[in-house]
Write an enzyme that holds these catalytic residues in place. Sequence first.
Site, PDB file in Angstrom:
ATOM      1  N   GLU A  26       0.826  -1.212   0.000  1.00 10.89           N
ATOM      2  CA  GLU A  26       0.000   0.000   0.000  1.00 10.89           C
ATOM      3  C   GLU A  26       0.859   1.261   0.000  1.00 10.89           C
ATOM      4  OE1 GLU A  26      -3.212   0.473  -0.463  1.00 10.89           O
ATOM      5  OE2 GLU A  26      -3.449  -1.674  -0.748  1.00 10.89           O
ATOM      6  N   CYS A  62     -23.679   6.399 -13.983  1.00 17.05           N
ATOM      7  CA  CYS A  62     -22.554   7.337 -13.815  1.00 17.05           C
ATOM      8  C   CYS A  62     -22.896   8.699 -14.435  1.00 17.05           C
ATOM      9  CB  CYS A  62     -21.309   6.751 -14.477  1.00 17.05           C
ATOM     10  SG  CYS A  62     -19.947   7.908 -14.520  1.00 17.05           S
ATOM     11  N   CYS A  67     -11.779   2.876 -15.193  1.00 22.70           N
ATOM     12  CA  CYS A  67     -12.037   4.308 -15.056  1.00 22.70           C
ATOM     13  C   CYS A  67     -10.697   5.048 -15.003  1.00 22.70           C
ATOM     14  CB  CYS A  67     -12.849   4.566 -13.788  1.00 22.70           C
ATOM     15  SG  CYS A  67     -13.592   6.196 -13.759  1.00 22.70           S
ATOM     16  N   CYS A  81     -15.832   3.182 -20.540  1.00 22.16           N
ATOM     17  CA  CYS A  81     -17.187   3.230 -19.973  1.00 22.16           C
ATOM     18  C   CYS A  81     -18.081   2.120 -20.533  1.00 22.16           C
ATOM     19  CB  CYS A  81     -17.813   4.592 -20.243  1.00 22.16           C
ATOM     20  SG  CYS A  81     -16.825   5.933 -19.564  1.00 22.16           S
ATOM     21  N   CYS A 128     -18.096  -0.714 -18.206  1.00 19.92           N
ATOM     22  CA  CYS A 128     -18.164  -0.372 -16.780  1.00 19.92           C
ATOM     23  C   CYS A 128     -19.525  -0.780 -16.188  1.00 19.92           C
ATOM     24  CB  CYS A 128     -17.945   1.127 -16.602  1.00 19.92           C
ATOM     25  SG  CYS A 128     -18.061   1.642 -14.884  1.00 19.92           S
TER      26      CYS A 128
HETATM   27  S1  SF4 Z   1     -18.975   4.883 -16.597  1.00 14.64           S
HETATM   28 FE1  SF4 Z   1     -18.243   6.376 -15.081  1.00 14.64          FE
HETATM   29  S2  SF4 Z   1     -17.293   5.137 -13.487  1.00 14.64           S
HETATM   30 FE2  SF4 Z   1     -17.502   3.860 -15.301  1.00 14.64          FE
HETATM   31  S3  SF4 Z   1     -15.541   4.040 -16.387  1.00 14.64           S
HETATM   32 FE3  SF4 Z   1     -16.960   5.547 -17.242  1.00 14.64          FE
HETATM   33  S4  SF4 Z   1     -16.545   7.399 -16.085  1.00 14.64           S
HETATM   34 FE4  SF4 Z   1     -15.688   5.719 -14.922  1.00 14.64          FE
END
Ligand code: SF4
Length: 344
Positions: A36, A207, A191, A198, A201
């Site tokens: 970390e 989002c 992200c 996206c 995602c």
């Molecule tokens: S949808 Fe939103 S959280 Fe997902 S990768 Fe795209 S910007 Fe990031």
Amino acid sequence: MSNSFSTRLLLWFDQHGRHDLPWQLNITPYRVWVSEVMLQQTQTATAAPYFATFIDVFPSIDRLASASIDVVLHTWTGLGYYARARNLHKAANLLMSKYNGELPMSVSELEALPGIGPSTAGAIVAICTNRRATILDGNVKRVLARCFAIKGWPGSKTTAKALWRKAEQLTPDARVRDYTQAIMDLGATLCTRSSPDCANCPFRAECIAYRTSRCDQFPARKPKQVKPVRTTTMLMIENPQGELLLQQRLSTGLWGGLWSFPEGDAVDDTLLQFDIDSTCVESQARRDKFRHSFTHFHLEITPIHVKLTETPATIGEKPIVWYSPSEPAEIGLTGPVTRLLKEL
Ligand code: SF4
């Protein structure tokens, strides 16, 4: 989407998350702590080989505590932000004297150790114990700022507060270890800063940044500041054996405890500080200047290569070594020294 956030993230993590990073195997508090700290300012791919070496050289807290700071800094050479290595060493000694060589498993006690902030403390507790604790590293900040359109630069107090509040709200009660890894993974692999993926995602439907085509606006960038430029001259003093004179820097301040070339504007005066008479100089040559950037300023360095006809018998009081590039001593070097040695 607070309720479903962790569920959805964990579903994604089970299929697409990273499960075989070096520090995820054989999880121990010490290994998690070291990883970390390395990941605070370094990306996973760069940190992984350093992690393996570090654990190899210092396999336990007591071995780290009893090592000399020179060996610790030497092992860290190339990773940058050396305060992290100094703090690991300091904290290991504190753990030996106060905690019987074990890491305490509470956020508040961990935070009191050198080099451990609230996010690192949260990550250590969550990953080691699976108990509820919150993290907010750079990756998490980016995901939350985008998903919930949290305005402002994360380094500002108001935005940091809003991000912490959101991060705490979203942290689940169960599977906290996986959740912690999952949210860091999502930030690191999907992200990403400049080109978020996206389409793949799990949060694309909710989002806010994505739905409003403003991914590039979150998180807000740091307000621009023009960094001042400082200048210095570094003397690469070489003896007839091809060894270079390095001086240890004070343990506090810039490059604390690392070894570097002597600095000074006037060559003769700088040589005198090391009891080197200018009649011993065979040649001196100015090399191309270059910039080394720190968080708050740029350092413009002019190297001067000074060759001596003989190695001085004494060199004054300063802590120095004659460093042989072909048989390097185990000491921590500053970035510019590593660069100049490579160029030689
Ligand atoms: S949808 Fe939103 S959280 Fe997902 S990768 Fe795209 S910007 Fe990031």
